[in-house]
Design an enzyme around this catalytic site. Structure first.
Site, mmCIF file in Angstrom:
data_model
loop_
_atom_site.group_PDB
_atom_site.id
_atom_site.type_symbol
_atom_site.label_atom_id
_atom_site.label_comp_id
_atom_site.label_asym_id
_atom_site.label_seq_id
_atom_site.Cartn_x
_atom_site.Cartn_y
_atom_site.Cartn_z
ATOM 1 N N ARG B 46 0.865 -1.183 0.000
ATOM 2 C CA ARG B 46 0.000 0.000 0.000
ATOM 3 C C ARG B 46 0.895 1.223 0.000
ATOM 4 O O ARG B 46 2.108 1.132 0.170
ATOM 5 C CB ARG B 46 -1.029 0.002 1.126
ATOM 6 N N ALA B 48 0.729 5.067 -2.246
ATOM 7 C CA ALA B 48 0.554 5.338 -3.673
ATOM 8 C C ALA B 48 1.793 5.001 -4.505
ATOM 9 O O ALA B 48 1.683 4.292 -5.519
ATOM 10 C CB ALA B 48 0.118 6.787 -3.871
ATOM 11 N N ARG B 89 -7.350 -0.765 -7.042
ATOM 12 C CA ARG B 89 -7.708 0.311 -6.108
ATOM 13 C C ARG B 89 -7.928 1.591 -6.904
ATOM 14 O O ARG B 89 -7.137 1.911 -7.793
ATOM 15 C CB ARG B 89 -6.621 0.514 -5.037
ATOM 16 N N ASP B 236 -2.459 10.439 -2.129
ATOM 17 C CA ASP B 236 -2.787 9.399 -3.110
ATOM 18 C C ASP B 236 -3.129 9.988 -4.471
ATOM 19 O O ASP B 236 -2.945 9.339 -5.494
ATOM 20 C CB ASP B 236 -3.917 8.525 -2.579
ATOM 21 N N ASN B 246 -5.982 11.983 0.358
ATOM 22 C CA ASN B 246 -5.037 11.197 1.153
ATOM 23 C C ASN B 246 -5.836 10.357 2.139
ATOM 24 O O ASN B 246 -7.062 10.469 2.230
ATOM 25 C CB ASN B 246 -4.033 12.127 1.861
#
Lengths: 357, 357
Positions: B46, B48, B89, B236, B246
């Site tokens: 995980r 970004a 995602r 992100d 984020n």
């Protein structure tokens, strides 16, 4: 049963032990005021109004166990007991308020210690009974603010478990529900003690009120999305200018509500208002044991690095500029809070002569 | 090892399985791009930038496992694989950015499938290597903002584990520490996935940086108290106007920083900037499984009422008005972000010809 009550058959204090909810519904009994102080400190009982009532009944135990032969001697024992109890938790105004009220009653002239004991019990019972009545009056006032279909954001636990019975902010929501309004509650889980997940969700199930739990972090998302129509919270102490100390996280919640024009309402009995403090910066904020932040497991696994340190302030202060209105048993108060709070407290002292006896 | 890397001996992707930290340091290997997509979805990896690199290596696996006989056929397989990976995602810009970059490379003229495979691997390796170099450039720029003795508030995990190596916001803090500045980090635990407690604290121990974990709710308290001097977070996706998506909770943190005049800095590689979205309201926000909110235990006890429901948005959007500056590998960007972000992205496309091959 009530969250905290006097057991007339066995002359002891009885409380719901909230540390075991929602898994187990356990009753704990106390026969000594020092045990009650520990119970308040350990959060067997929590929520500002419930703490006030618990302390009052703690004073009854102190009167009961006192070996004093004269009322004067017993009055001295009661002052010592009040000192033990008031040190249990520093932030909630109601603790000190209830102790002062009991001491005022106990400070009268008594011909014997039995009469003094009875007077203390009667005053404590009155505090407890009034709390329920006051909560229901607040709930009626607050429910006027709720529209059918509202989604309401709620922080910590402010229900029956935070009071003697009925609740403050959650009592408002419960009243709106009983009036037939459809409400849905987004329940902040309320780290670190998780009162939202453990207690508020448990109460909402019992009342048949629709809810969803969210991480505290998600409140801003739902306030910005437009889903949330109002925020109702409790309070542990309100300063003379309307600054509100409440469960940690409330300040950021109020910021997010304000940033999105969502009304933000603390729901507080006037016993939570402390006119002796000009502003919220003067309210003592309790810092609790770091273990409350570090004792989590997820799926049975410990998730904290060995030796990790933590900080754990239990409350924060929301400045009055972020507060739309304050719901009290005297009605809805609006800015300028300096004036409306002072008037509400004065009025209460007029209509509740018991506090001045 | 890096958070995500290509294993040249066994032609597979290797990652640190972050679901087991800090309890166990486990390595997981993948030989199929669909596994990589699942790993991204399940948060094995995980952050970004790390997700971007993982997706790039996923494309290498797709090229490797493709049974295509011609480069045209393989290009079609790669497009299908990119579609699988990009759905893993929705919020992080880097995922799509890395896939587009690989597809651009793969879209050239190749005389045989082996050359195409090599080109894809080389492009993925370049994305990974660049990520580390970019993070270190960002860290140098960002470290200029940190003074000796600063207490810094940090949300989620933005360290080596959120990137290929080194980190974004935590990389800035690490650089300041390596420059000999004394820093202390208040680590938001970051509910519901607890990346702060699980990952950031674990990294800080390894770097020898002083820290304390706080509940996310406590951030407002420490920002108001004056203890916290700066806030550094990752991101992100950054919209063209500087709105920042984020980890959920960032928005309320930014509100509290702004309310107390504490500088608030997202640290982002330009690959996180999405000029195609005019503002943050257009960024897709992932809502994850409610079990992430409900799977807690405290002292081994389940604390969620039976049948409880939850909502779980994974990100929120911080409006540009709350952001002091954005730290990128091109330097520190200040408002008006529409202009400074656009210029930084254009400059990057000039100096990174690989992205245009």
């Amino acid at each position: 049963m009530r969250t905290v009550e006097w057991d007339y058959n066995n002359d002891q204090v009885r409380m719901i032990d909230q540390r075991y909810l929602p898994g187990e519904f356990k009753i704990i009994t106390y026969t000594d005021h020092r045990q009650v102080a520990d119970g308040i400190r350990d959060m067997v009982v929590r929520g500002a109004p419930a703490i006030g009532a618990a302390a009052a009944f703690g004073m009854v135990l102190a009167a009961q166990t006192s070996k004093a032969k004269s009322s004067l001697e017993m009055q001295m024992d009661l002052i010592a007991a009040a000192d033990v109890l008031q040190k249990a938790r520093p932030t909630a105004a109601n603790l000190n308020w209830a102790l002062r009220r009991i001491l005022k009653t106990a400070g009268g002239q008594f011909t014997n210690v039995e009469d003094l004991r009875k007077a203390v019990l009667s005053a404590a019972q009155q505090i407890a009974d009034e709390d329920v009545a006051i909560n229901q009056r607040m709930a009626s006032h607050g429910a006027e603010l709720i529209d059918d279909g509202d989604v309401i954001l709620h922080h910590c636990n402010t229900g029956a478990l935070a009071t003697v019975d009925w609740g403050t902010a959650l009592g408002v929501i419960r009243m709106a529900h009983e009036q037939g309004k459809q409400v849905h509650v987004l329940v902040d889980e309320t780290r670190p003690r998780l009162q939202g997940t453990r207690l508020t969700a448990w109460e909402l199930v019992r009342y048949g009120i629709s809810y969803e739990i969210i991480s505290d972090n998600a409140a801003g998302y739902f306030l910005h999305s437009g889903e949330v129509k109002k925020v109702f919270v409790g309070a542990d102490r309100v300063a003379a200018n309307g600054d509100v100390a409440n469960k940690v996280g409330t300040y950021m919640l109020a910021l997010a509500a304000h940033d999105n024009d969502v009304p933000f309402y603390p729901v507080v009995p006037t016993s939570t208002i402390d006119l002796s403090l000009a502003h919220g910066g003067l309210i003592p904020i309790e810092e609790r044991d770091p273990s409350e932040v570090l004792n989590l497991q997820v799926d049975g696994k410990v998730i904290v690095p060995e030796g990790a340190k933590a900080r754990n302030p239990a409350f924060d202060v929301t400045p009055n500029r972020l507060i739309t209105g304050i719901v009290t048993e005297k009605g809805l108060l609006y800015p300028p809070f300096e004036q409306t709070l002072a008037k509400a407290v004065r009025d209460i002292e007029d209509i509740l002569p018991s506090a001045d006896q």
